[in-house]
Design a protein around this motif. Structure first.
Motif: not given
Length: 195
Positions: A126-139
């Motif tokens: 989910e962290v990885s997917r959130g990075l791709v989608e722009g939900k997180y800046d770093a993870g």
């Protein structure tokens, strides 16, 4: 034969489970299903919808899985497996953020004091997917995802693989009240060499 483990698709649990099946040469004969949590996975095995459940021994839900299903869901195997390569990943377009998205058990893989804020996420996938989608800046995510999306993501700190212990559960109690261990294991060779 059906094995169930923690999703979502692309999770480390799925990756390790598929490697486990390939190791045993049953990858063409056994299917892998993904559960939203280990309670769903345990219920699937107990209800006969799946035959085996695979769980990382350090997952926060492991203690509850063992305790809650003490009768009916039994440890039938354990093994050691490397994870997928991990890294601190940053979105290229993002300003240096003080927040790190991370799955709680992986936080100690990096120096958490570098971050002003830690945002806990349920899985590394989910962290990885959130990075791709722009939900997180770093993870703390999978290197393979950063490589697949090199146009928007970059590896800031390579961590690599982590060797974890894994548990396979089934409906058959196999211990017979005795210790089961691999007497010719690599660890046993070390023990005998040191003794």
């Amino acid at each position: 034969m059906k094995f169930i483990t923690l999703g979502p698709s692309g999770s480390n649990h799925e990756y390790v489970t598929r490697n486990y099946l390939a190791f045993h040469g049953i990858d063409r004969k056994a299917g892998v299903e993904l559960a939203v949590d280990f309670e769903q996975g345990a219920r699937a095995v107990l209800d006969g919808e799946a035959d085996f459940l695979v769980q990382c021994a350090v997952h926060p839900a492991t203690m509850a899985t063992v305790a809650k299903y003490l009768e009916g869901l039994y440890v039938v195997d354990t093994f050691i497996s490397p994870s997928q390569d991990l890294a601190i990943i940053r979105r290229k377009a993002a300003a240096r953020s003080g927040t790190l998205a991370v799955m709680a058990p992986t936080l100690d893989y990096t120096d958490a004091s570098r971050w002003d804020r830690i945002e806990y996420v349920a899985t590394v996938a989910e962290v990885s997917r959130g990075l791709v989608e722009g939900k997180y800046d770093a993870g703390l995510g999978f290197v393979s995802v950063a490589n697949a999306h090199a146009d928007v993501l970059m590896v800031e700190e390579f961590i690599g693989t982590v060797d974890d212990a894994w548990i396979v559960y089934g409906r058959t109690k196999i211990s017979g009240g005795q210790l089961l261990a691999w007497p010719d294991s690599p660890a046993a060779a070390i023990f005998h060499e040191m003794a």
